[in-house]
Design an enzyme around this catalytic site. Structure first.
Site, PDB file in Angstrom:
ATOM      1  N   CYS A 103      -2.174  -3.437   3.197  1.00  0.00           N
ATOM      2  CA  CYS A 103      -3.233  -4.411   2.942  1.00  0.00           C
ATOM      3  C   CYS A 103      -2.702  -5.787   3.327  1.00  0.00           C
ATOM      4  O   CYS A 103      -1.511  -6.025   3.315  1.00  0.00           O
ATOM      5  CB  CYS A 103      -3.606  -4.428   1.466  1.00  0.00           C
ATOM      6  SG  CYS A 103      -4.228  -2.865   0.853  1.00  0.00           S
ATOM      7  N   SER A 151       0.826  -1.207   0.000  1.00  0.00           N
ATOM      8  CA  SER A 151       0.000   0.000   0.000  1.00  0.00           C
ATOM      9  C   SER A 151       0.861   1.259   0.000  1.00  0.00           C
ATOM     10  O   SER A 151       1.440   1.582  -1.012  1.00  0.00           O
ATOM     11  CB  SER A 151      -1.051   0.042   1.095  1.00  0.00           C
ATOM     12  OG  SER A 151      -2.019   1.012   0.733  1.00  0.00           O
ATOM     13  N   HIS A 153       4.779  14.155   6.008  1.00  0.00           N
ATOM     14  CA  HIS A 153       4.815  15.602   5.766  1.00  0.00           C
ATOM     15  C   HIS A 153       5.469  16.253   6.980  1.00  0.00           C
ATOM     16  O   HIS A 153       5.121  15.916   8.110  1.00  0.00           O
ATOM     17  CB  HIS A 153       3.401  16.150   5.568  1.00  0.00           C
ATOM     18  CG  HIS A 153       2.589  15.334   4.618  1.00  0.00           C
ATOM     19  ND1 HIS A 153       2.710  15.453   3.249  1.00  0.00           N
ATOM     20  CD2 HIS A 153       1.685  14.357   4.840  1.00  0.00           C
ATOM     21  CE1 HIS A 153       1.881  14.589   2.668  1.00  0.00           C
ATOM     22  NE2 HIS A 153       1.261  13.914   3.606  1.00  0.00           N
TER      23      HIS A 153
END
Length: 136
Positions: free
Chosen positions: A102, A82, A87
């Site tokens: 996943c 995934s 940030h």
């Protein structure tokens, strides 16, 4: 006279979930860490990819962007399992961290937790706000 039989529709059973997932989310406040993790896109990208590999996950691509002198970095590592998104706001000592995996053919939850924990440790937040979401 015709013989009519009552027809009652039968709902098929709900399909079994094949791919469950784990989504780990962190708002990391008061980070006291190597400044390159907050400011240097190339350094943060390489660091994230090293931790992805160390966790046993598979990088399929990545993109990191620096917002210039003194600005933060935004980046994503696309995983076969995934993604990792990160940030930074160096002016505030703040980092958002997002790891999602996943689970289709194997349980990737421990790998996701290791990646998340290693990243969190590197940023050394004074006030981490952490969330765990089970995904279907």
């Amino acid at each position: 006279m015709k013989n009519y039989q009552s027809v009652v529709p039968i709902r098929p059973p709900a399909p079994q979930r094949q791919a469950t997932g784990l989504h780990l989310i962190g708002d990391l406040y008061g980070c006291l860490c190597d400044s390159r993790l907050m400011l240097d896109a190339d350094h943060l990208e390489n660091f994230c990819k090293e931790l992805v590999a160390a966790a046993g996950l598979t990088t399929v691509g990545s993109l990191f962007h620096s917002f210039g002198e003194g600005g933060g970095v935004t980046g994503a590592v696309v995983l076969a399992e995934s993604h990792l998104a990160i940030h930074t706001w160096p002016e505030s000592g703040y980092v958002t961290l997002d790891v999602y995996v996943c689970n289709y053919t194997e349980n990737n939850r421990p790998k996701a937790q290791k990646l998340f924990d290693d990243l969190q440790a590197a940023f050394n937040p004074a006030d981490p706000h952490l969330h765990t979401v089970d995904r279907a």
